[in-house]
Design an enzyme around this catalytic site. Sequence first.
Site, PDB file in Angstrom:
ATOM      1  N   GLU A  12       0.934  -1.160  -0.059  1.00  0.00           N
ATOM      2  CA  GLU A  12       0.015   0.043  -0.063  1.00  0.00           C
ATOM      3  C   GLU A  12       1.073   1.149  -0.112  1.00  0.00           C
ATOM      4  OE1 GLU A  12      -3.370   0.159   0.049  1.00  0.00           O
ATOM      5  OE2 GLU A  12      -3.751  -2.132   0.087  1.00  0.00           O
TER       6      GLU A  12
ATOM      7  N   CYS B  78      -1.997   9.747   2.554  1.00  0.00           N
ATOM      8  CA  CYS B  78      -1.399   9.071   1.338  1.00  0.00           C
ATOM      9  C   CYS B  78      -2.558   9.433   0.149  1.00  0.00           C
ATOM     10  CB  CYS B  78      -1.447   7.825   1.321  1.00  0.00           C
ATOM     11  SG  CYS B  78      -2.885   6.960   2.035  1.00  0.00           S
TER      12      CYS B  78
HETATM   13  P1  NAD Z   1       8.106   4.911   5.168  1.00  0.00           P
HETATM   14  O1  NAD Z   1       8.075   4.080   4.153  1.00  0.00           O
HETATM   15  O2  NAD Z   1       9.179   5.491   5.342  1.00  0.00           O
HETATM   16  O3  NAD Z   1       7.961   3.814   6.393  1.00  0.00           O
HETATM   17  C1  NAD Z   1       6.897   2.672   6.332  1.00  0.00           C
HETATM   18  C2  NAD Z   1       7.390   1.624   7.429  1.00  0.00           C
HETATM   19  O4  NAD Z   1       8.597   0.916   6.640  1.00  0.00           O
HETATM   20  C3  NAD Z   1       7.850   2.038   8.921  1.00  0.00           C
HETATM   21  O5  NAD Z   1       7.228   1.231   9.774  1.00  0.00           O
HETATM   22  C4  NAD Z   1       9.545   1.987   8.484  1.00  0.00           C
HETATM   23  O6  NAD Z   1       9.743   1.487  10.133  1.00  0.00           O
HETATM   24  C5  NAD Z   1       9.624   0.955   7.839  1.00  0.00           C
HETATM   25  N1  NAD Z   1      10.804   1.075   6.809  1.00  0.00           N
HETATM   26  C6  NAD Z   1      11.446   2.224   6.641  1.00  0.00           C
HETATM   27  N2  NAD Z   1      12.418   1.995   5.760  1.00  0.00           N
HETATM   28  C7  NAD Z   1      12.480   0.751   5.713  1.00  0.00           C
HETATM   29  C8  NAD Z   1      13.708  -0.011   5.022  1.00  0.00           C
HETATM   30  N3  NAD Z   1      14.900   0.208   4.478  1.00  0.00           N
HETATM   31  N4  NAD Z   1      13.585  -1.245   4.931  1.00  0.00           N
HETATM   32  C9  NAD Z   1      12.408  -1.909   5.636  1.00  0.00           C
HETATM   33  N5  NAD Z   1      11.479  -0.963   6.298  1.00  0.00           N
HETATM   34  C10 NAD Z   1      11.587   0.236   6.445  1.00  0.00           C
HETATM   35  O7  NAD Z   1       6.777   5.661   5.167  1.00  0.00           O
HETATM   36  P2  NAD Z   1       6.493   6.703   6.338  1.00  0.00           P
HETATM   37  O8  NAD Z   1       7.083   7.900   5.914  1.00  0.00           O
HETATM   38  O9  NAD Z   1       5.945   5.977   7.497  1.00  0.00           O
HETATM   39  O10 NAD Z   1       4.596   6.995   5.549  1.00  0.00           O
HETATM   40  C11 NAD Z   1       4.650   7.955   4.616  1.00  0.00           C
HETATM   41  C12 NAD Z   1       4.519   7.105   3.052  1.00  0.00           C
HETATM   42  O11 NAD Z   1       3.445   6.132   3.359  1.00  0.00           O
HETATM   43  C13 NAD Z   1       3.832   8.210   2.072  1.00  0.00           C
HETATM   44  O12 NAD Z   1       4.602   7.837   0.944  1.00  0.00           O
HETATM   45  C14 NAD Z   1       2.544   7.740   1.966  1.00  0.00           C
HETATM   46  O13 NAD Z   1       1.914   8.166   0.719  1.00  0.00           O
HETATM   47  C15 NAD Z   1       2.606   6.361   2.195  1.00  0.00           C
HETATM   48  N6  NAD Z   1       1.266   5.749   2.687  1.00  0.00           N
HETATM   49  C16 NAD Z   1       0.559   5.093   1.856  1.00  0.00           C
HETATM   50  C17 NAD Z   1      -0.601   4.446   2.524  1.00  0.00           C
HETATM   51  C18 NAD Z   1      -1.675   3.604   1.638  1.00  0.00           C
HETATM   52  O14 NAD Z   1      -2.517   3.265   2.114  1.00  0.00           O
HETATM   53  N7  NAD Z   1      -1.398   3.471   0.358  1.00  0.00           N
HETATM   54  C19 NAD Z   1      -1.402   4.866   3.629  1.00  0.00           C
HETATM   55  C20 NAD Z   1      -0.579   5.908   4.425  1.00  0.00           C
HETATM   56  C21 NAD Z   1       0.912   6.165   3.925  1.00  0.00           C
END
Ligand code: NAD
Length: 455
Positions: free
Chosen positions: A209, A243
């Site tokens: 997602e 998002c």
């Molecule tokens: P992110 O991708 O930075 O982090 C999400 C999760 O991934 C966190 O739990 C984090 O600890 C983990 N993570 C981060 N780097 C990682 C790595 N290298 N390897 C493994 N795990 C890792 O996202 P965020 O900043 O928490 O959230 C914002 C983003 O999420 C935006 O791009 C937004 O559009 C997206 N988002 C999508 C939805 C959806 O339903 N499609 C909903 C909310 C947010």
Amino acid sequence: MSIHTIAKDQKNYFYQGDTLSIEFRKKQLRKLKQLLADNQDQIIEAIHKDFSKAPFEIYVSELLVVYDEINYMLKNMKKLARPEKVKTPLLHFYSKSRLLKDPLGSVLIISPWNYPLSLALTPLVGALAAGNCVVLKPSEISSHTSALMNKLLSGTFPKEYVSVCEGDAETTQTLLKQGFDHCFFTGSTEVGRKIMQAAGKTLTPVTLELGGKSPCIVTEDADLVKAACRIVWGKFVNAGQTCIAPDFVLVHESVKNRLILLIQEVIKRFYGEGPIDNPDYSGIITEKHFDRLLDLIEEERVIHGGSYERNSLKITPTLIDEPDWASPIMQEEIFGPLLPIKSYESIVDVVHTLQDKPKPLALYLFTESEVYKEFVMESLSFGGGCINDTIIHFANANLPFGGVGESGTGSYHGKYSFDTFTHKKGIIEKTTLFDLPLRYPPYDNNTLKWLKKMV
Ligand code: NAD
């Protein structure tokens, strides 16, 4: 307890079979609902500490969404879990075919910080309803909410059934090495790539997602008053850290000035003259994101807002006029309270421009024209969206929620969550009363002729 032990204990527990019973699953969901109801104030306080979000917004976008999903599952779980009869070709005479709805096993849910409770618990509800065990890895950035979820869930469910692993990217990478039965990830497209890569090593199936730039198109015949109201609400709720927030507006040149005036009026009506001091207006999650957003407007023509306060990490609702497609604000997902507005001459050009960009998670179209509705819906690929509104499609459990292409893989909510966390096992059951020898050697030419005729 080590991550390896948690993963192993969950697998063992799953095979004990407790989660197969519908009554067991319903009992767990009722427990979860009670847990949230009993701790509502603590939850609101924790999310508020993470990014000064208004209690009203927390209730609606974090708690109500999860209650809705629990209620949907309590009502529909039995029907969704029931084996489905399917037809059997005459060739297999005499047998019956059915689909069994198997839980996947132990699933890993990785959640982001922007709706720290609902984006962790909504998939968790679906996974538990489908009979799975869950390891939840919430975001380290929304640390107050993650710590509270850990405390509450650990105090309510045994670790071998529901376990919370707090930590950063390294923890997630260690989790991914365990080979879960499914990985459900919500987060950025960039991290989504890394998750898919890591999951590939153990062939763990993934739901992604992700994010992206969701366009909002306003045509010349749109109801501009309603459009302004609904765009401002969808964009500035959670200070744009949603998002599916409209990332930018493409408006027909003939109505652009009027739309901007209306948007400015609505911003003032919603958040007053000083949004920074308004408790209904959220802050930015971290200083890093705050600075990233300020950098995005540095070279742009700001026509409204643009003020900020470092202390509270608040940036006022900001409108940007006619940014270049090549500028950073039109290249990366904004994820903050900045709204670029670009005008267009022809809807055909809009469609061609958007067809050249990655498929977005959402798209919004404000129009009264049936021709435009059909043209845009048929010409563009995107996860989901609304006609004449923004973001509300998220809150309909009867619609699948998810992206397409770069904005994600798979979907959830309601039935779609249940299916995401379920393996449909196809079974044929054959009679033992007789056995037609047609398929067995020695093969005979008459049977072959008959088979060819049947085809
Ligand atoms: P992110 O991708 O930075 O982090 C999400 C999760 O991934 C966190 O739990 C984090 O600890 C983990 N993570 C981060 N780097 C990682 C790595 N290298 N390897 C493994 N795990 C890792 O996202 P965020 O900043 O928490 O959230 C914002 C983003 O999420 C935006 O791009 C937004 O559009 C997206 N988002 C999508 C939805 C959806 O339903 N499609 C909903 C909310 C947010």
